[in-house]
Scaffold this active site. Structure first.
Site, PDB file in Angstrom:
ATOM      1  N   ASP A 181      -0.097   0.750  -1.943  1.00  7.39           N
ATOM      2  CA  ASP A 181      -0.380   1.696  -0.861  1.00  7.39           C
ATOM      3  C   ASP A 181       0.604   1.526   0.289  1.00  7.39           C
ATOM      4  OD1 ASP A 181      -1.725   3.668   0.526  1.00  7.39           O
ATOM      5  OD2 ASP A 181      -3.705   2.792   0.210  1.00  7.39           O
ATOM      6  N   ASP A 190      -5.592  11.783  -1.011  1.00  4.60           N
ATOM      7  CA  ASP A 190      -6.913  11.196  -0.767  1.00  4.60           C
ATOM      8  C   ASP A 190      -7.985  12.263  -0.858  1.00  4.60           C
ATOM      9  OD1 ASP A 190      -6.243   8.594  -0.488  1.00  4.60           O
ATOM     10  OD2 ASP A 190      -6.399   8.500   1.690  1.00  4.60           O
TER      11      ASP A 190
END
Ligand code: GLA
Length: 774
Positions: A471, A541
């Protein structure tokens, strides 16, 4: 195939030709890019017969560079457009006049050191290397063109070598330049923000400048590096469509700048504003590689790019391997978990058919929120995981599942041991604006790179880890590097990306069995640079089915579904609060790499049964869904989206039909098709879904013998006893008919009638249709 016909170089792929000539003055004159052409009887008609300089234009040895279509460009010499190259000499001079020196055709693709690049396993890719010498002999510019015939892609890159003893400053070195002799093209860029990635922006080109760029240090959700130039009325089937990729993960710029003579220059490369690179005598600076394709229609363009990404970008053990169905802990547990809860969630996943369990954020240091511990990768959060990662991985493996882990290595929290030990390792000053309470590590620093390689190697070796989600949750806004002298500050962002690539290169070599997934707050770093190390990306997301359908659809212009992580999350959705049945969430996620991010423990019995059969269905069709050919069939016209994955052998197709809202009496809907075998018959069926009685509200009382009140116990009982099935489909037709006309599917519920064969989909409703060759 690359051919040289006197002073003309022609690069042919199966369906395209790219060619240019060397002029008498030694300039490279672009002649054609697009549909394949036969040059065997000469290329003369491609040369404009302009011998008199336009009034008010500057002439360079008989050449008018303001109008000439060129392969490369630098400031001055009469050309007023943005240039590919710009260099400032030690004395401030910026005039560099590059002329053809020599060219050779190589039967291989020369390596590009320090940067990711396309590769070719077949040994068929040829490269044209052209070198140009600056007139005063101070610099050499080398252009590389590699031809990937099978996917109609040509990659380009440039290198600049300083031939002097003294240093020069490179102000820009764009990777790709294509000069078009037309301005009637539209640039489509893919813009957005967090949770709203890949929204297409269509900007007509003209005599001005159209730009799509990232200035936030990453390839970014604001503007993806993939852009298209296309004819204004291009469709999926027809029209000039050019697709441009950049194999790079940092700031980038794509621009189409028109001139006064109807020409358009496309440039693609590192964002030049703020960039500079001090090039010492004898050194070479290499720009990242770019890739481009042409197709007659968007479908042909995407087909080439999908194949290119699958075959020439994604690499390693997972390149062709089917990806496991995963369960990710993030949206079900966030930071609040312990060993027991994780094993329980994983156990539930295993029971329903999932194959990989991913522990997301919150497992290290004292990380109970996003305010601390980034950087402390080798310290496990003992309170949550008393048996450590190895103990957890063992328990997950004992369930028969693979184990995966989340990391965010490029970041550091102020409250972390790493920051306390090395506050100077951050990029930017300490009083900068912080994103998600964190700083960015200065990845350009060798010590930070080596530290990360060693720390992460320890983590990855400490347990049986099969998957890593990498990430990167903040953008880069402040780029001062304490490691660089003042004259090199313009290098910090590019050095960051080079440092990141060094770390990724080393770790992926040390842990070749690990399946890496790139993530940057979702899709903030979806690019071919990351995909050169990691076979897949977490696209967004946002897992709301409607939003995701759009995001995946638009991303598919440049990227295949085999790189798109797509999850079923909870309802109401955590990004939009929209409710979508678990069937619809699955239908959209099935068009990518399937995972579950909802709390499987909390699903109703009925939902669990649905999830189990979803996973079973996905596994049965996984080869087509992950590695088949993806076709866009309808892009939101009438509020309807259709996408289809067709297996390589064209034996089957799975098609998603998604409707944004239920519009009564909007007309019959045709299921569309592409990529089938024309002369073969296909049988169409639909994946049954559960229709909820309560969705009919008070209407049930029109047929119910007893009155059923909304949200009453009676409704719950009736729901259990009377489980209306969705409509069925059973039609057979040739691929020819289906691709030409489509197939009407069952009538949608429109308020005036219902029977067992009515298609009840509602808002954000969907179906999956299966087409099987007979
Ligand atoms: C980012 C990612 C999410 C999740 C969180 C964890 O937002 O995109 O999927 O991993 O970080 O902090």
């Amino acid at each position: 195939m690359i051919e040289q016909l006197q002073n003309v170089y022609a690069l042919h792929t199966d369906r395209t030709t790219y060619c240019f000539a060397v002029t008498a003055q030694g300039f490279l004159q672009h002649l054609h890019y697009g549909r394949r052409i036969d040059l065997s009887a000469g290329a003369a008609p491609l040369l404009p017969q302009e011998h008199h300089a336009p009034g008010n234009a500057a002439v360079m040895e008989g050449a008018f560079l303001e109008t000439l279509l060129q392969e490369t460009s630098s400031p001055g010499l009469g050309d007023l457009r943005e240039s590919q190259v710009a260099v400032r000499m030690a004395d401030g001079d910026t005039l560099t006049d590059f002329r053809f020196e020599h060219a050779d055709i190589l039967q291989e693709k020369p390596a590009l050191s320090g940067l990711p690049s396309a590769y070719d396993e077949s040994g068929r890719a040829e490269t044209l290397r052209v070198s140009l010498l600056e007139k005063k002999g101070r610099l050499r510019l080398t252009l590389f063109y590699t031809v990937f015939e099978d996917c109609d892609v040509i990659s380009r890159r440039a290198e600049l070598t300083n031939l002097m003893d003294q240093s020069v400053t490179v102000l820009r070195l764009m990777s790709n330049q294509v000069d078009f002799d037309r301005q009637d093209l539209v640039m489509t860029s893919f813009n957005g923000a967090w949770a709203r990635e890949f929204e297409p922006t269509h900007t007509p080109c003209g005599a001005g400048v159209v730009v799509s760029e990232s200035r936030c240090g990453v390839s970014s959700n604001r503007a993806n590096p993939f852009v298209m130039l296309h004819a204004p009325c291009a469709t999926e089937e027809h029209g000039d469509c050019y697709g441009f990729h950049l194999i790079y993960s940092g700031d980038h710029r794509a621009c189409a700048c028109g001139n006064a003579y109807g020409a358009l220059r496309f440039l693609h490369g590192i964002q030049p504003d703020g960039f500079s690179w001090l090039l010492e005598g004898g050194e070479t600076f290499a720009a990242p590689e770019a890739a481009m394709t042409w197709g007659d229609g968007f479908a042909a363009m995407s087909r080439g790019l999908h194949r290119f990404v699958r075959e020439h970008i994604v690499r390693g053990e997972w390149k062709r391997r089917e990806r496991p169905v995963l369960v990710n802990s993030w949206e079900s547990l966030y930071f609040r978990f312990n060993h027991h809860a994780l094993v329980k969630l994983a156990g539930q996943g295993k029971h329903l058919g999932a194959e990989l369990f991913v522990l997301d954020d919150g497992w290290f240091g004292k990380r109970d929120s996003d305010t601390c511990s980034l950087g402390d990768w080798t310290t496990v959060h003992k309170k949550k995981l008393p048996r450590g990662l190895a103990g957890l991985a063992r328990d997950i493996n004992a369930l028969g599942m693979l184990f995966g882990l989340w990391v965010e290595p490029e970041m550091v929290s102020e409250d972390s041991d790493l920051f306390r030990a090395h506050p100077e390792w951050i990029l930017g000053r300490r009083d900068q604006a912080v994103g998600r309470n964190q700083y960015v590590l200065d990845m350009g620093r060798r010590e930070a790179q080596e530290h990360l390689i060693e720390a992460l190697s320890r983590v990855f070796a400490a347990a049986n880890i099969s998957y890593v989600k990498w990430d990167m949750n903040r953008i880069i806004t402040d780029d001062y590097s304490a490691a660089l002298p003042p004259e090199r500050q313009g290098e910090s962002r590019h050095r960051y990306v080079l440092g990141l690539y060094h770390v990724l290169d080393e770790l992926t070599k040390r842990f070749p069995h690990i399946l890496f997934e790139a993530c940057a707050s979702g899709g903030n770093r979806t690019d071919l640079g990351m995909l050169s190390y990691m076979p897949q990306v977490w696209l967004s997301d946002n897992t709301d089915a409607l939003c995701r359908c759009r995001i995946q659809y638009h991303a598919s212009f440049g990227y295949p579904q085999s790189v798109m992580g797509a999850h079923v999350s909870g309802s109401p959705n955590h990004q939009t609060l929209r409710r979508t049945p678990v069937s619809g969430r699955f239908h959209v996620a099935a068009m990518g790499l399937l995972g579950y991010e909802c709390d499987l423990r909390e699903l109703s019995h009925d939902e669990k049964l649905q999830v189990a059969s979803q996973i079973e269905f996905y596994k049965q069709h996984r080869a087509a869904l992950q590695f088949g050919d993806l076709h866009r069939l309808q892009g939101g016209e009438g509020g309807i989206w259709q996408m289809s994955c067709v297996s390589k052998d064209r034996e089957e197709a799975v098609t998603l039909l998604f409707q944004q809202e239920n519009r009564p009496n909007a007309g019959a809907v045709r299921l569309r098709a592409r990529g089938l075998e024309r002369e073969c018959a296909y049988r169409i069926s639909v994946l049954p879904v559960k229709v909820a009685l309560k969705d009919f509200g008070g209407l049930v009382n029109m047929i119910s013998p007893v009155h059923i009140r909304q949200d009453s116990l009676m409704q719950t009982i009736a729901e259990k006893v009377i489980a209306p099935k969705s409509e069925s489909e059973d039609m057979t037709a040739t691929g020819d008919l289906l691709m030409t006309c489509g197939a009407y599917v069952k009538q949608s519920f429109s308020g005036t009638g219902w029977d067992a064969e009515t298609r009840v989909m509602g808002d954000s409703g969907s179906r999956l249709y299966i087409l099987k060759k007979q």
